[in-house]
Enzyme design. Structure first.
Site, PDB file in Angstrom:
ATOM      1  N   LYS A   9       0.180   8.750   4.908  1.00  0.00           N
ATOM      2  CA  LYS A   9       1.299   7.778   5.232  1.00  0.00           C
ATOM      3  C   LYS A   9       2.569   7.662   4.403  1.00  0.00           C
ATOM      4  CE  LYS A   9      -1.576   4.164   3.935  1.00  0.00           C
ATOM      5  NZ  LYS A   9      -2.699   4.860   3.704  1.00  0.00           N
ATOM      6  N   ARG A  84      -2.660  -4.454   4.623  1.00  0.00           N
ATOM      7  CA  ARG A  84      -4.125  -3.876   4.435  1.00  0.00           C
ATOM      8  C   ARG A  84      -5.185  -4.972   4.864  1.00  0.00           C
ATOM      9  NH1 ARG A  84      -1.894   0.430   0.890  1.00  0.00           N
ATOM     10  NH2 ARG A  84      -3.881   1.782   0.393  1.00  0.00           N
ATOM     11  N   ARG A 118      -3.655  16.158  -4.632  1.00  0.00           N
ATOM     12  CA  ARG A 118      -2.512  15.719  -4.387  1.00  0.00           C
ATOM     13  C   ARG A 118      -2.009  15.386  -6.048  1.00  0.00           C
ATOM     14  NH1 ARG A 118      -1.539   9.982  -1.404  1.00  0.00           N
ATOM     15  NH2 ARG A 118      -3.028   9.026  -2.926  1.00  0.00           N
ATOM     16  N   ARG A 151      -2.881  10.878  -9.667  1.00  0.00           N
ATOM     17  CA  ARG A 151      -3.151   9.451  -9.727  1.00  0.00           C
ATOM     18  C   ARG A 151      -4.454   9.266 -10.350  1.00  0.00           C
ATOM     19  NH1 ARG A 151      -1.036   7.092  -3.914  1.00  0.00           N
ATOM     20  NH2 ARG A 151      -2.991   5.884  -4.319  1.00  0.00           N
ATOM     21  N   ARG A 162     -12.001   3.440  -2.416  1.00  0.00           N
ATOM     22  CA  ARG A 162     -10.896   3.016  -1.486  1.00  0.00           C
ATOM     23  C   ARG A 162     -11.201   3.229   0.003  1.00  0.00           C
ATOM     24  NH1 ARG A 162      -6.967   7.285  -3.905  1.00  0.00           N
ATOM     25  NH2 ARG A 162      -5.436   6.621  -2.324  1.00  0.00           N
TER      26      ARG A 162
HETATM   27  P1  ADP Z   1      -3.332   4.793  -0.357  1.00  0.00           P
HETATM   28  O1  ADP Z   1      -3.075   4.321   0.869  1.00  0.00           O
HETATM   29  O2  ADP Z   1      -3.611   6.466  -0.419  1.00  0.00           O
HETATM   30  O3  ADP Z   1      -4.791   4.350  -0.891  1.00  0.00           O
HETATM   31  P2  ADP Z   1      -1.221   3.368  -1.630  1.00  0.00           P
HETATM   32  O4  ADP Z   1      -0.273   4.078  -2.428  1.00  0.00           O
HETATM   33  O5  ADP Z   1      -0.744   3.031  -0.537  1.00  0.00           O
HETATM   34  O6  ADP Z   1      -2.198   4.727  -1.385  1.00  0.00           O
HETATM   35  O7  ADP Z   1      -2.160   2.368  -2.485  1.00  0.00           O
HETATM   36  C1  ADP Z   1      -2.635   2.425  -3.771  1.00  0.00           C
HETATM   37  C2  ADP Z   1      -3.230   1.202  -4.324  1.00  0.00           C
HETATM   38  O8  ADP Z   1      -2.353   0.302  -4.292  1.00  0.00           O
HETATM   39  C3  ADP Z   1      -4.217   0.470  -3.362  1.00  0.00           C
HETATM   40  O9  ADP Z   1      -5.658   1.277  -3.650  1.00  0.00           O
HETATM   41  C4  ADP Z   1      -4.277  -0.711  -3.902  1.00  0.00           C
HETATM   42  O10 ADP Z   1      -4.713  -0.962  -5.111  1.00  0.00           O
HETATM   43  C5  ADP Z   1      -2.675  -1.003  -4.066  1.00  0.00           C
HETATM   44  N1  ADP Z   1      -2.043  -1.514  -2.927  1.00  0.00           N
HETATM   45  C6  ADP Z   1      -1.082  -0.705  -2.098  1.00  0.00           C
HETATM   46  N2  ADP Z   1      -0.858  -1.515  -0.880  1.00  0.00           N
HETATM   47  C7  ADP Z   1      -1.388  -2.779  -0.941  1.00  0.00           C
HETATM   48  C8  ADP Z   1      -1.644  -3.701  -0.118  1.00  0.00           C
HETATM   49  N3  ADP Z   1      -0.795  -3.807   1.062  1.00  0.00           N
HETATM   50  N4  ADP Z   1      -2.521  -4.512  -0.364  1.00  0.00           N
HETATM   51  C9  ADP Z   1      -3.176  -4.709  -1.447  1.00  0.00           C
HETATM   52  N5  ADP Z   1      -3.296  -3.419  -2.465  1.00  0.00           N
HETATM   53  C10 ADP Z   1      -2.289  -2.656  -2.386  1.00  0.00           C
END
Ligand code: ADP
Ligand code: ZN
Length: 213
Positions: A9, A84, A118, A151, A162
């Site tokens: 994404k 989400r 990654r 990460r 996740r």
């Molecule tokens: P990925 O989609 O690869 O899991 P992101 O960088 O989008 O990675 O998100 C990493 C973490 O940040 C998530 O696992 C969550 O803990 C937090 N996070 C990001 N966006 C949201 C969201 N919209 N709502 C809740 N938590 C979020």
């Protein structure tokens, strides 16, 4: 930009944003930045992120509200990693209308292969992959020259969590948006598809749907 963790994404959103000259809003990047700077907000949310859980809705909704305010009046934006949960989607309905959902379909083996290799720039957040999207110089960001790191939440146990969270809380959003936005489905069933190819497919679909010129 919608899809499981590790679907790409962030990578595709940043390529599209620069191609279309629109803003990118990545809640994940903003959240990691707060954690890195050890702000009050960062301290409050670090444990959720490191465990692979979602940050509470009220916090994330506020982040997105502020970001969309900053860029209002511009060409538009692409959201990456938001919404989400259904609650987040409802909050977004009150902020802005979403034209299209770009849904990335990625098999679990591809996700795990990608996330384990990654790497992220510690300064600018640019994303690399030591197997599929290498920086020009090993361990160093092409864009800003700083070190790359893995990460915390890309460790295999956390990745599993996740994926679970995605299935339980985020996948149901597909039916939420069924009648509310155009859907663009992109299948990424191999790790070898170059990002450029994916972008070409997305742009093509956006044109077909008259969403861009
Ligand atoms: P990925 O989609 O690869 O899991 P992101 O960088 O989008 O990675 O998100 C990493 C973490 O940040 C998530 O696992 C969550 O803990 C937090 N996070 C990001 N966006 C949201 C969201 N919209 N709502 C809740 N938590 C979020
Ligand atoms: Zn960098």
């Amino acid at each position: 930009m919608f899809g499981p963790p590790g679907a790409g994404k962030g990578t595709y959103a940043s390529m599209l944003a620069s191609r279309l000259r629109i803003a990118q809003i990545s809640t994940g990047d903003i959240i990691r930045e707060e954690i890195k700077r050890n702000t009050d907000l960062g301290k409050k949310i670090v444990d959720f992120v490191n465990k692979g859980e979602l940050v509470p809705d009220d916090i994330v909704v506020e982040i997105v509200r502020e970001e969309t305010n900053k860029i209002s009046g511009k060409n538009g934006f692409i959201l990456d990693g938001y919404p989400r949960t259904i609650e987040q989607a409802k909050a977004l309905d009150c902020i802005e209308k979403i034209d299209a959902i770009i849904q990335l379909g990625v098999p679990e083996q591809v996700i795990i292969a990608r996330l384990s290799s990654r790497r992220i720039c510690m300064k600018c957040g640019a994303v690399y992959n030591i197997r599929y999207l290498k920086p020009r110089k090993e361990g160093v960001c092409d864009a800003c020259g700083r070190d790359l790191y893995q990460r915390e939440d890309d460790r295999p146990e956390v990745v599993r969590e996740r994926l679970k969270v995605y299935e339980a809380q985020t996948r149901p959003l597909i039916s939420y948006y069924r009648d509310k936005a155009e859907f663009i489905n992109i299948e990424c069933n191999s790790v070898d598809i170059p990002p450029e190819t994916i972008i070409r497919r997305i742009l093509h679909e956006l044109q077909e749907k008259d969403l861009i010129e």
